[in-house]
Design an enzyme around this catalytic site. Structure first.
Site, PDB file in Angstrom:
ATOM      1  CB  SER A 556      -0.953  -0.044   1.193  1.00 25.48           C
ATOM      2  OG  SER A 556      -2.007   0.868   1.026  1.00 25.48           O
ATOM      3  CG  ASP A 637      -6.026  -3.011  -4.410  1.00 28.32           C
ATOM      4  OD1 ASP A 637      -6.846  -2.261  -3.840  1.00 28.32           O
ATOM      5  OD2 ASP A 637      -4.798  -2.880  -4.299  1.00 28.32           O
ATOM      6  CG  HIS A 669      -5.314  -2.713  -0.434  1.00 30.86           C
ATOM      7  ND1 HIS A 669      -4.678  -2.164  -1.527  1.00 30.86           N
ATOM      8  CD2 HIS A 669      -4.782  -2.079   0.643  1.00 30.86           C
ATOM      9  CE1 HIS A 669      -3.812  -1.245  -1.144  1.00 30.86           C
ATOM     10  NE2 HIS A 669      -3.849  -1.182   0.175  1.00 30.86           N
TER      11      HIS A 669
END
Length: 709
Positions: A556, A637, A669
């Site tokens: 991320s 995602d 994600h």
């Protein structure tokens, strides 16, 4: 001497995973759930169990359940949810000793979750669950929904999709009813409960365009109940949820949990606090309300303020912000994460991140709650990170974990303060120990102190040198805490033969709100400088670390930082990089779902401040990308589109940089499915190991699903 198996990805992913422990009214029993995945049968086994605190032994109750069970008042009976035929949900009750056969108290025609109950009479409980509501107010059941002839979806406003799902017309709603003890049969009393029909609270209140719990992660922390009624939070229905975090707190008195009496919805006004709300909790005695509120709309990592409302259901309430200061900053440097009332309303237990730990604080509550000061807070000593707090009498029942212990239940006596007992999960014997954990500090950007965790191999020898594994956390407003994880577990890398350094640079939580806020419009600035200085500190001071054999990994925002480092000098210090779901170009962030996030962190919308977005764009420095890099990005995602990962991989390939791309069509994600997670771990470890001279963790002699061109 006991020889433990090496802590491998298989052991991590197949170790039992326990829920928070839920004590009964006397504190003698703890109910919990446990799931275990088998790579031999490729299946998950789930169990609901009850632990006897005195003996430390647990008994099996059932393997047919959903969610977390609840105790039926002061009885040694449990109630839990169970998936039934045709997508329905049954409410099942059973005794805590597994001796009598559980029975179904009632069934509802669709999926529900987030079970809460409150005792409203000697023979009756009020009960609330969450479930999707159709537009006509009925409970949504996907198995009965008519499949449309076309898959097309037309959207005229945000959201289009959120987290890993496209937005549907069905919305989360709260459903309430009662659980009633059945009358005597033929003069003999019974101990059987019956569930009433569940009513859609939002339908009765004519609430439209709201959801509670708030997707995608809201649950029981977004509402609470007491015999007098219910409180819940939603996103502000007047604002677009993709652009705003502002929430509304509602409450509704329930004079009768059974009769169809008119209900009145009321809104709680909290002046000057216009951001997200969380953790509304009602006290047991006077039904006082405590909750957490943020000041700034559009900033999901703003500081949580503690709000107490003494007379919510009596009218004439006045919200009080505890620790308030005239400048609006607040006297307490920490941001509370969740709240729990003492059984007698005498105090609040507050969980908060604090310098890499998930700590617990006790705040005495007096009639003049506004006079409370930070000096009144008592920090309850405890190592690791606390995930659940349940008070019973003078004791606290805590669920915790740390970097080397997956789960343990601790019973604290408050007066006198002492640990009565601790109960560890069966997966605690995995060859890890606290001797592997250390902490270091260095001076980062603006000479601010930066903290990092150090995780060493279990076979660590201070006279040897180990390659460096530099982990950068996501968020960016997050932190590496002394907490267990099955996704990014530092010990997995340490057991390969690395010394793992997990830093908490600018933007991290738990080190004061100014440090968290300082990352705004500085994504590749202050945090990057903190990491550069950290690497230099390691080179100078940790003789057992071989920085010439270093790798760096992040997910991320951590993945963004890998891409940023790839285009800057620090990237040349590493033999290999791993980017999981990272940003390739900040302009791509316009494809995200929660648009308020980049708008806040980059100082405005792109067309107003393009210089901010462009300044921190990793793709501006593609001409310098040269370090071998593994890119991981999955199809579901929607926070960061898979196009980000593909663009990064395409650029690396076009530049002739050794690279690989791993994707999962069925993951978001995060990579959550055990078999996918095992592939993730094997791929990541094999990638970094080969560049520092460590053995591969696994060799696929059949080639697996690798695609070679």
């Amino acid at each position: 001497m006991t020889i433990h198996p090496k802590f491998t990805p298989e052991l991590l992913l197949s170790a039992p995973r326990r829920s928070a422990g839920i004590p009964n009214a006397s504190g003698s029993l703890i109910a919990f759930t446990e799931s275990t995945y088998s790579f031999e049968s490729h299946s998950t086994a789930k169990e609901l169990r009850v632990l006897d605190v005195e003996t430390g032994k647990s008994v099996f109750i059932t393997n047919a359940f959903q969610g977390v069970p609840q105790w039926l008042g002061d009885q040694d009976k449990l109630i839990w949810l169970k998936g039934a035929e045709n997508g329905n949900t049954s409410f099942v009750t059973g005794d805590a000793y597994g001796k009598s056969r559980p029975y179904t108290a009632g069934t509802v025609p669709g999926p529900v979750s987030d079970l809460k109950l409150t005792k409203i009479a000697s023979d009756k409980f009020g009960i609330v669950v969450s479930g999707k509501s159709n537009q006509d107010g009925s409970l949504h059941n996907p198995t009965e929904a008519k499949k449309p002839l076309s898959s097309g979806k037309l959207y005229t406003s945000l959201f289009v999709r959120h987290w890993d799902k496209y937005i549907q017309p069905q919305k989360n709603a709260l459903w309430y009813g009662t659980l009633q003890l059945q009358p005597s049969i033929h003069g003999r009393s019974t101990d059987y409960y019956c569930l009433s029909e569940l009513k859609n609270l939002f339908r009765l209140l004519d609430l439209k365009n709201v959801e509670s719990p708030i997707p995608p992660f809201g649950g029981t922390d977004h509402f609470d109940i007491c015999p007098r009624g219910i409180v819940f939070i939603t996103k502000d229905p007047a604002l677009n949820p993709a652009l705003h975090t502002k929430c509304v707190l509602y409450y509704c008195a329930l004079p009768s949990w059974t009769e169809a009496v008119p209900l009145e919805l009321k809104t709680v006004k909290i002046n000057e606090l216009n951001g997200a709300l969380a953790s509304p909790v009602l006290s047991s005695v006077d039904n006082m309300l405590a909750l957490l509120a943020m000041r700034e709309d559009g900033y999901e990592s703003d500081k949580n303020r503690l709000i107490i409302i003494p007379n919510l259901f009596d009218g004439g309430y006045e919200p009080v912000e505890v620790f308030a200061t005239k400048d609006g900053i607040g006297a307490w440097r920490l941001s509370p994460g969740s709240l729990t009332w003492a059984p007698d309303d005498s105090s609040l237990f507050i969980q908060a991140e604090d310098v890499g730990q998930g700590s617990l604080f006790q705040l005495p509550i007096t009639p003049a709650v506004g006079s409370s000061s930070v000096a009144d807070l008592v920090k309850l000593a405890h190592r690791g990170s606390i995930t659940s707090v349940v008070p019973v009498g003078n004791n606290l029942y805590l669920t915790s974990s740390n970097l080397v212990e997956p789960s343990y239940y601790t019973i604290l006596e408050l007066s006198p303060y002492r640990v009565l007992s601790e109960h560890y999960a069966s997966s605690s014997s995995i060859g890890l120990s606290h001797r592997q954990i250390d902490e270091i500090w260095w001076r980062g950007a603006h000479d601010h102190p930066v903290h990092a965790w150090v995780v060493k191999p279990s076979h660590f020898n201070p006279n040897e040198k180990y390659p460096l594994c530099y982990l950068v956390h996501g968020g960016p407003q997050g932190a590496w805490n002394n907490q267990w994880s099955t996704r990014w577990n530092p010990a997995i890398f340490a057991e390969q033969g690395y010394v793992v350094i997990a830093p908490n640079p600018t933007g991290s939580t738990g080190y004061g709100q100014p440090f968290t806020d300082a990352i705004q419009n500085s994504w590749g600035g202050r945090p990057y400088e903190d990491l550069v200085r950290g690497f230099e500190y390691i080179e100078r001071n940790l003789e057992y670390v071989d920085t010439t054999r270093a790798v760096a990994l992040g997910a991320s925002y951590g993945g963004y930082m890998m891409n940023w480092m790839q285009g800057h000098e620090l990237g040349r210090k590493f033999k290999a990089l791993v980017t999981h779901d990272g940003i390739f170009s900040t302009r791509f962030a316009l494809a995200t779902e929660e648009l308020y996030f980049p708008i806040h962190d980059l100082g405005g919308v792109y067309w107003n401040v393009p210089q901010n977005w462009d300044r921190w764009d990793p793709s501006r420095f593609l001409d310098k990308w040269s370090t071998p890099q593994l890119i991981i990005h999955s199809a579901l995602d929607y926070r960061l589109s898979i196009a980000e990962g593909l663009a990064a991989f395409n650029a690396l390939q076009m530049r002739g940089v050794e690279s690989a791309f791993l994707t999962f069509p069925d993951e978001n994600h995060w990579v959550l499915k055990p078999e996918n997670s095992l592939v993730w771990h094997r791929t990541v470890l094999n990638w970094v190991n080969k560049f520092v001279g460590l053995e591969p963790v696994w060799v696929d002699e059949e080639g697996g699903d690798e695609v070679r061109n």
